[in-house]
Design a protein around this motif. Sequence first.
Motif, short mmCIF file in Angstrom:
data_model
loop_
_atom_site.label_atom_id
_atom_site.label_comp_id
_atom_site.label_asym_id
_atom_site.label_seq_id
_atom_site.Cartn_x
_atom_site.Cartn_y
_atom_site.Cartn_z
N PRO A 15 12.68 0.30 -9.68
CA PRO A 15 12.90 0.74 -8.30
C PRO A 15 12.64 2.21 -8.06
O PRO A 15 12.34 2.62 -6.93
CB PRO A 15 14.38 0.38 -8.06
CG PRO A 15 14.64 -0.75 -8.99
CD PRO A 15 13.83 -0.45 -10.22
N ASP A 16 12.73 3.04 -9.13
CA ASP A 16 12.58 4.48 -8.92
C ASP A 16 11.41 5.12 -9.65
O ASP A 16 11.24 6.33 -9.60
CB ASP A 16 13.87 5.21 -9.30
CG ASP A 16 14.28 4.96 -10.75
OD1 ASP A 16 13.73 4.04 -11.36
OD2 ASP A 16 15.14 5.70 -11.25
N VAL A 17 10.59 4.32 -10.34
CA VAL A 17 9.46 4.89 -11.09
C VAL A 17 8.17 4.16 -10.76
O VAL A 17 8.10 2.92 -10.79
CB VAL A 17 9.70 4.81 -12.62
CG1 VAL A 17 8.48 5.35 -13.37
CG2 VAL A 17 10.95 5.58 -13.02
N VAL A 18 7.13 4.93 -10.44
CA VAL A 18 5.81 4.37 -10.17
C VAL A 18 4.80 5.03 -11.10
O VAL A 18 4.89 6.23 -11.38
CB VAL A 18 5.40 4.58 -8.69
CG1 VAL A 18 5.27 6.04 -8.32
CG2 VAL A 18 4.12 3.83 -8.37
N LEU A 19 3.87 4.22 -11.61
CA LEU A 19 2.81 4.74 -12.48
C LEU A 19 1.50 4.78 -11.70
O LEU A 19 1.15 3.81 -11.01
CB LEU A 19 2.62 3.84 -13.70
CG LEU A 19 3.83 3.54 -14.58
CD1 LEU A 19 3.39 2.72 -15.80
CD2 LEU A 19 4.53 4.81 -15.01
N TYR A 20 0.78 5.89 -11.84
CA TYR A 20 -0.57 6.01 -11.30
C TYR A 20 -1.53 5.96 -12.48
O TYR A 20 -1.43 6.77 -13.41
CB TYR A 20 -0.72 7.31 -10.50
CG TYR A 20 0.07 7.30 -9.21
CD1 TYR A 20 -0.45 6.66 -8.08
CD2 TYR A 20 1.32 7.89 -9.12
CE1 TYR A 20 0.26 6.62 -6.90
CE2 TYR A 20 2.04 7.85 -7.94
CZ TYR A 20 1.51 7.22 -6.83
OH TYR A 20 2.23 7.18 -5.64
N ARG A 37 0.82 -1.21 0.00
CA ARG A 37 0.00 0.00 0.00
C ARG A 37 0.85 1.26 0.00
O ARG A 37 0.38 2.32 -0.38
CB ARG A 37 -0.97 0.00 1.18
CG ARG A 37 -0.32 0.02 2.54
CD ARG A 37 -1.33 -0.17 3.66
NE ARG A 37 -2.41 0.80 3.58
CZ ARG A 37 -3.41 0.87 4.45
NH1 ARG A 37 -3.46 -0.01 5.44
NH2 ARG A 37 -4.35 1.77 4.33
N TYR A 38 2.11 1.15 0.43
CA TYR A 38 2.98 2.32 0.47
C TYR A 38 4.02 2.24 -0.65
O TYR A 38 4.54 1.17 -0.96
CB TYR A 38 3.69 2.43 1.83
CG TYR A 38 2.72 2.55 2.98
CD1 TYR A 38 1.95 3.70 3.15
CD2 TYR A 38 2.55 1.50 3.88
CE1 TYR A 38 1.05 3.81 4.19
CE2 TYR A 38 1.65 1.60 4.92
CZ TYR A 38 0.90 2.76 5.08
OH TYR A 38 0.00 2.85 6.11
N THR A 93 12.56 4.10 -2.50
CA THR A 93 13.50 4.30 -3.61
C THR A 93 12.87 5.04 -4.79
O THR A 93 13.57 5.49 -5.70
CB THR A 93 14.05 2.96 -4.13
OG1 THR A 93 12.97 2.19 -4.69
CG2 THR A 93 14.71 2.18 -3.01
N VAL A 94 11.53 5.15 -4.78
CA VAL A 94 10.84 5.78 -5.91
C VAL A 94 11.14 7.28 -5.94
O VAL A 94 10.92 7.99 -4.96
CB VAL A 94 9.32 5.55 -5.82
CG1 VAL A 94 8.58 6.42 -6.83
CG2 VAL A 94 9.01 4.08 -6.08
N ALA A 95 11.65 7.73 -7.09
CA ALA A 95 12.00 9.14 -7.25
C ALA A 95 11.10 9.85 -8.24
O ALA A 95 11.10 11.08 -8.30
CB ALA A 95 13.46 9.26 -7.71
N GLN A 96 10.33 9.10 -9.04
CA GLN A 96 9.49 9.73 -10.05
C GLN A 96 8.14 9.04 -10.11
O GLN A 96 8.07 7.80 -10.18
CB GLN A 96 10.16 9.64 -11.43
CG GLN A 96 9.38 10.34 -12.54
CD GLN A 96 10.09 10.28 -13.87
OE1 GLN A 96 11.06 9.53 -14.05
NE2 GLN A 96 9.63 11.08 -14.84
N SER A 97 7.08 9.83 -10.08
CA SER A 97 5.73 9.30 -10.26
C SER A 97 5.18 9.81 -11.58
O SER A 97 5.39 10.96 -11.95
CB SER A 97 4.82 9.71 -9.11
OG SER A 97 4.71 11.11 -9.02
#
Length: 204
Positions: free
Chosen positions: A87-92, A14-15, A19-23
């Motif tokens: 490790p550093d990019v998450v997509l919404y 859920r969190y 390490t994620v630096a970019q959304s």
Amino acid sequence: MVSASSDGIADHSRYVSPTVAQSVKILVVGAFGVGKTTLIGSVSEIAPLRTEETMTVASVGVDSLAGLDGKTTTTVAMDFGRITVSPDVVLYLFGTPGQRRFWDLWEGLADGAVGALVLVDPRRIEDSFEVFDQLELRTGMPFAVAVNQFPGAPRYTADQLRDALDLLPDTPIVDCDARSRESSAATLITLVEHALRFPAKAYA
């Protein structure tokens, strides 16, 4: 009814990882019944937020169910999910309603998005024509096309689809199975790679 779809299993993702630096915000668009909710649900690492309502007799003659046997619900606001692709990019992921009467919602959902994934049902290609018009008119953002290969659906080459949908030569076209996490994730990565080739811009 707004619901966070869950099977009762504790969600340990859920969190967002530290390490994620970019959304990155992505729209998932397409005609009614092409599989947007299914794709977001298959790939999201959190229980997806869904705004689905049961279809009623009021939609008879308005929402065509041709080729959509068993469909009983429809998205009326948006779907929402999240996937960490590195490790550093998450997509919404923000899924839009497919019916014309909900298209005014697209402008708000598009705000801040870097691109859109357009789902196409190869059994009903003509239903996608207005979706592309809507996407280009209201957002102008880069997009990739994902052909959701339903069982028994006809198969078309990328060139055939490009001609039928009047797409630019550099628009990515990929096959996908919206039920598959791996397939859906690969499709989203294709979109992000394509969108990042465009200058940064806030779409609205």
